[in-house]
Design a protein around this motif. Structure first.
Motif, PDB file in Angstrom:
ATOM      1  N   TRP A 199      31.586  74.255  81.993  1.00 16.04           N
ATOM      2  CA  TRP A 199      31.638  73.806  80.608  1.00 16.04           C
ATOM      3  C   TRP A 199      30.614  74.493  79.710  1.00 16.04           C
ATOM      4  O   TRP A 199      30.492  74.147  78.537  1.00 16.04           O
ATOM      5  CB  TRP A 199      31.464  72.282  80.560  1.00 16.04           C
ATOM      6  N   ASP A 234      31.667  75.719  76.315  1.00 22.58           N
ATOM      7  CA  ASP A 234      31.856  74.798  75.189  1.00 22.58           C
ATOM      8  C   ASP A 234      30.767  74.967  74.123  1.00 22.58           C
ATOM      9  O   ASP A 234      30.943  74.550  72.993  1.00 22.58           O
ATOM     10  CB  ASP A 234      31.895  73.356  75.668  1.00 22.58           C
ATOM     11  N   HIS A 238      28.552  60.978  76.885  1.00 22.21           N
ATOM     12  CA  HIS A 238      28.069  61.969  77.841  1.00 22.21           C
ATOM     13  C   HIS A 238      26.920  62.712  77.183  1.00 22.21           C
ATOM     14  O   HIS A 238      26.992  63.046  75.998  1.00 22.21           O
ATOM     15  CB  HIS A 238      29.175  62.970  78.200  1.00 22.21           C
ATOM     16  N   ARG A 249      29.188  68.202  73.339  1.00 15.11           N
ATOM     17  CA  ARG A 249      29.270  66.995  74.166  1.00 15.11           C
ATOM     18  C   ARG A 249      30.717  66.706  74.528  1.00 15.11           C
ATOM     19  O   ARG A 249      31.613  66.775  73.675  1.00 15.11           O
ATOM     20  CB  ARG A 249      28.668  65.814  73.395  1.00 15.11           C
ATOM     21  N   GLU A 250      30.936  66.372  75.826  1.00 16.36           N
ATOM     22  CA  GLU A 250      32.266  65.987  76.288  1.00 16.36           C
ATOM     23  C   GLU A 250      32.693  64.724  75.551  1.00 16.36           C
ATOM     24  O   GLU A 250      31.907  63.793  75.407  1.00 16.36           O
ATOM     25  CB  GLU A 250      32.232  65.734  77.804  1.00 16.36           C
TER      26      GLU A 250
END
Length: 168
Positions: free
Chosen positions: A72, A75, A37, A130-131
């Motif tokens: 997100w 994060d 991702h 990053r996921e």
């Protein structure tokens, strides 16, 4: 009598005298992983005591139809704690753009956007998350005079590659 001014002189009249643009180069490494991702990236300026003074860019999933990309943003932990959670949605939208593909990316911040930045010592901070991946923060200390100055560079170890800062 007709006076003709060179284009370069006219361009100089449109910007404050001796003001410096800030250019940030961000390399996003290409990774060979099972599930990739694009990273969320926040770029901001902070003081030596790590107080955020200006968010320059936030690259995240702005095209999510339900707006879930903003969920997100937290994060990017350092950016979120220092300034992200206190910014209103309009302030984040003003500096947002979609996530970037692996490769070399460039952000140019015009001098006019930095007019309220007082002369002094700062750090440029780039954070990527990053996921299904990692998180990384890279800092480049610099001195801001508002004029052309010395930039700098640094290199990440995982989520970020070479980061460059140019003032001119």
């Amino acid at each position: 009598m007709r006076i003709i001014l060179p284009a370069a002189l006219l361009a100089g009249l449109a910007t404050p005298a001796l003001a410096a643009d800030l250019t940030v180069g961000v390399e996003i490494p290409k990774m060979t992983v099972a599930e990739y991702h694009r990273p969320y990236v926040a770029i901001w300026i902070e003081t030596p005591d790590e107080a955020a003074v200006k968010t320059l860019a936030v690259w995240y999933d702005t095209k999510n139809p339900k707006g879930e990309g903003a969920t997100w943003l937290k994060d990017m932990r350092q950016w979120w704690r220092r300034t992200g959670r206190s910014l209103d949605k309009g302030a984040i939208n003003a500096v947002s753009s979609p996530t970037k593909a692996p490769g070399k990316q460039q952000l140019v911040v015009p001098a006019a956007r930095l007019a309220d930045l007082k002369p002094g010592s700062y750090s440029l901070v780039v954070e990527a998350a990053r996921e299904v991946g990692g998180r990384e923060v890279v800092k480049i200390p610099f001195t801001w005079t508002g004029k052309t100055g010395k930039g700098g560079s640094a290199k990440g170890a995982s989520e970020l590659g070479a980061i460059t800062l140019t003032l001119k």
